[in-house]
Design an enzyme around this catalytic site. Structure first.
Site, short mmCIF file in Angstrom:
data_model
loop_
_atom_site.label_atom_id
_atom_site.label_comp_id
_atom_site.label_asym_id
_atom_site.label_seq_id
_atom_site.Cartn_x
_atom_site.Cartn_y
_atom_site.Cartn_z
N HIS A 251 -10.03 1.34 4.45
CA HIS A 251 -8.76 1.56 5.15
C HIS A 251 -8.98 2.59 6.26
O HIS A 251 -9.74 3.55 6.09
CB HIS A 251 -7.70 2.06 4.16
N GLU B 116 -5.98 -4.58 10.27
CA GLU B 116 -4.98 -3.54 10.54
C GLU B 116 -5.38 -2.77 11.79
O GLU B 116 -6.16 -1.80 11.69
CB GLU B 116 -4.88 -2.58 9.35
N SER C 203 2.73 -1.65 10.63
CA SER C 203 4.16 -1.69 11.02
C SER C 203 4.84 -3.02 10.68
O SER C 203 5.71 -3.47 11.43
CB SER C 203 4.32 -1.35 12.50
N ASN D 80 0.87 -1.18 0.00
CA ASN D 80 0.00 0.00 0.00
C ASN D 80 0.91 1.23 0.00
O ASN D 80 1.46 1.59 1.03
CB ASN D 80 -0.90 -0.04 1.25
N GLU E 52 -7.32 5.02 7.29
CA GLU E 52 -7.06 6.42 6.94
C GLU E 52 -8.25 7.01 6.20
O GLU E 52 -8.58 8.19 6.34
CB GLU E 52 -5.76 6.51 6.11
N LYS F 3 0.08 4.27 -0.35
CA LYS F 3 -0.58 5.47 0.18
C LYS F 3 -0.32 6.65 -0.77
O LYS F 3 -0.18 6.43 -1.97
CB LYS F 3 -0.13 5.74 1.61
N GLY G 23 1.70 2.52 10.85
CA GLY G 23 2.70 3.59 10.78
C GLY G 23 3.32 3.97 12.11
O GLY G 23 3.98 5.00 12.22
P1 PGA Z 1 2.30 0.60 7.65
O1 PGA Z 1 0.88 0.79 6.95
O2 PGA Z 1 2.89 -0.69 7.14
O3 PGA Z 1 3.10 1.81 7.24
O4 PGA Z 1 2.06 0.54 9.13
C1 PGA Z 1 0.04 -0.30 6.67
C2 PGA Z 1 -1.25 0.16 6.05
O5 PGA Z 1 -1.77 1.21 6.45
O6 PGA Z 1 -1.78 -0.50 5.13
#
Ligand code: PGA
Length: 243
Positions: free
Chosen positions: A90, A160, A205, A7, A92, A9, A166
Site C-alpha cells: 500500500h 491506487e 477516493s 481498508n 502509505e 487503515k 484520500g
Molecule cells: P481512500 O483510500 O478511499 O480513502 O482514498 C483508499 C486506500 O488507500 O486504500
C-alpha cells in the site's frame, strides 16, 4: 458481482469494529462472498464472534516466519485468526514506513507461500502522471514485486494512484479502465501465463457517488475503499452499487 474491499487503515477500536460488523453484516448478507474487511491486526480477534463468508484481511505483516523482529506480526499468527487476505505494498506503507520494492516482493512471495492471498497495491504519484510516465512506473512496480513469484493461478492487484488516495480527487473511470487493462497484460507477460486470472481493483477516493461508474468498467474487477468504508451504511450501499 464485483469485489468490494474495505481498508479501515488506522481507524476503529475493537469495540468500534464490533458495532460496525453488527450494523453492516445483516445489510450485505447476500453479497458477503465479494466483500472483505482489512482491519488493524490488533482487532482481528473480533471476527471470531461473527460468522459469514466475507474475507478477513490484514493490513500488514512481516515476511519472516518468526524470530527477533520486535513489533512485527507473522503470517502464521494471521492464519490462526482466520485471515485469508493481506494488503501488500500500500502506498502509505511505501511512503510513510519506507517499504521498498524489494521488501514488497518478499512479502508477496511469503503470503503466497503461506496461503494468504496478497492484494498487491500499486500506483503512480502525481508528478509521475504529469510527466507521462505512469504506465512505466506501474510496469516497474509490477516487475519488482513479481520478480520472484513462480507460476500462479490467480492474483489480485489494487491500482491506487497515490494522488487519488484520500484526496477527494479520484482517477476518471476511463483512465482506471485503461490502466487496469495494461496491468492485466503486464502481469501475464511477467509471469508468462495467459491462463492466469488477474483481478484489478480500483482504489482512491471511491465514494457512494462514483462507485457505480467505476464498477461499470469491464476491467475494473472491484474496489478498495478507504474513507468511505468507515460508515457501515455507506459501505453497504457501495457493496450493492453494481447489483
Ligand atoms: P481512500 O483510500 O478511499 O480513502 O482514498 C483508499 C486506500 O488507500 O486504500
Amino acid at each position: 458481482m464485483k469485489l468490494k474491499f474495505a481498508n479501515f487503515k488506522m481507524n476503529m477500536t475493537a469495540s468500534g469494529l464490533r458495532s460496525y460488523l453488527s450494523a453492516i453484516l445483516p445489510e450485505i448478507k447476500e453479497y458477503e462472498k465479494q466483500v472483505a474487511f482489512f482491519t488493524p491486526c490488533v482487532n482481528l480477534f473480533v471476527f471470531r464472534d461473527f460468522e459469514g463468508e466475507f474475507g478477513i484481511g490484514a493490513q500488514n505483516f512481516y515476511f519472516e516466519e518468526k524470530g527477533a523482529f520486535t513489533g512485527e506480526v507473522s503470517l502464521s499468527m494471521l492464519k490462526e485468526l482466520n485471515v485469508s487476505l493481506a494488503l501488500v505494498g500500500h502506498s502509505e506503507r511505501r511512503q510513510i514506513f519506507g517499504e521498498s520494492n524489494e521488501l514488497i516482493g518478499k512479502k508477496l512471495s511469503a503470503a503466497l507461500k503461506a496461503g494468504i492471498e496478497p492484494v498487491l497495491c500499486i500506483g503512480e504519484s502525481l508528478e509521475e502522471r504529469q510527466a507521462g510516465v505512469a504506465f512505466e512506473v506501474i510496469k516497474s512496480q509490477l516487475r519488482l514485486a513479481l520478480g520472484n513469484v513462480d507460476k500462479l493461478k490467480s492474483l489480485i492487484i489494487a491500482y491506487e494512484p497515490i494522488w487519488a488516495i484520500g484526496s477527494g480527487n479520484p482517477a476518471s473511470p476511463e483512465d482506471a479502465e485503461k490502466m487496469h487493462g495494461f496491468i492485466k497484460e503486464t502481469v501475464k507477460s511477467i509471469l508468462e501465463s495467459s491462463e492466469l486470472s488477474v483481478k484489478v481493483l480500483y482504489g482512491g477516493s471511491v465514494n457512494l457517488e462514483n462507485a457505480g461508474e467505476f464498477l461499470k468498467m469491464p476491467n475494473v474487477d472491484g474496489l478498495l475503499v478507504g474513507g468511505a468504508s468507515l460508515d457501515p451504511a455507506k459501505f453497504a450501499k457501495i457493496v450493492k452499487a453494481d447489483c
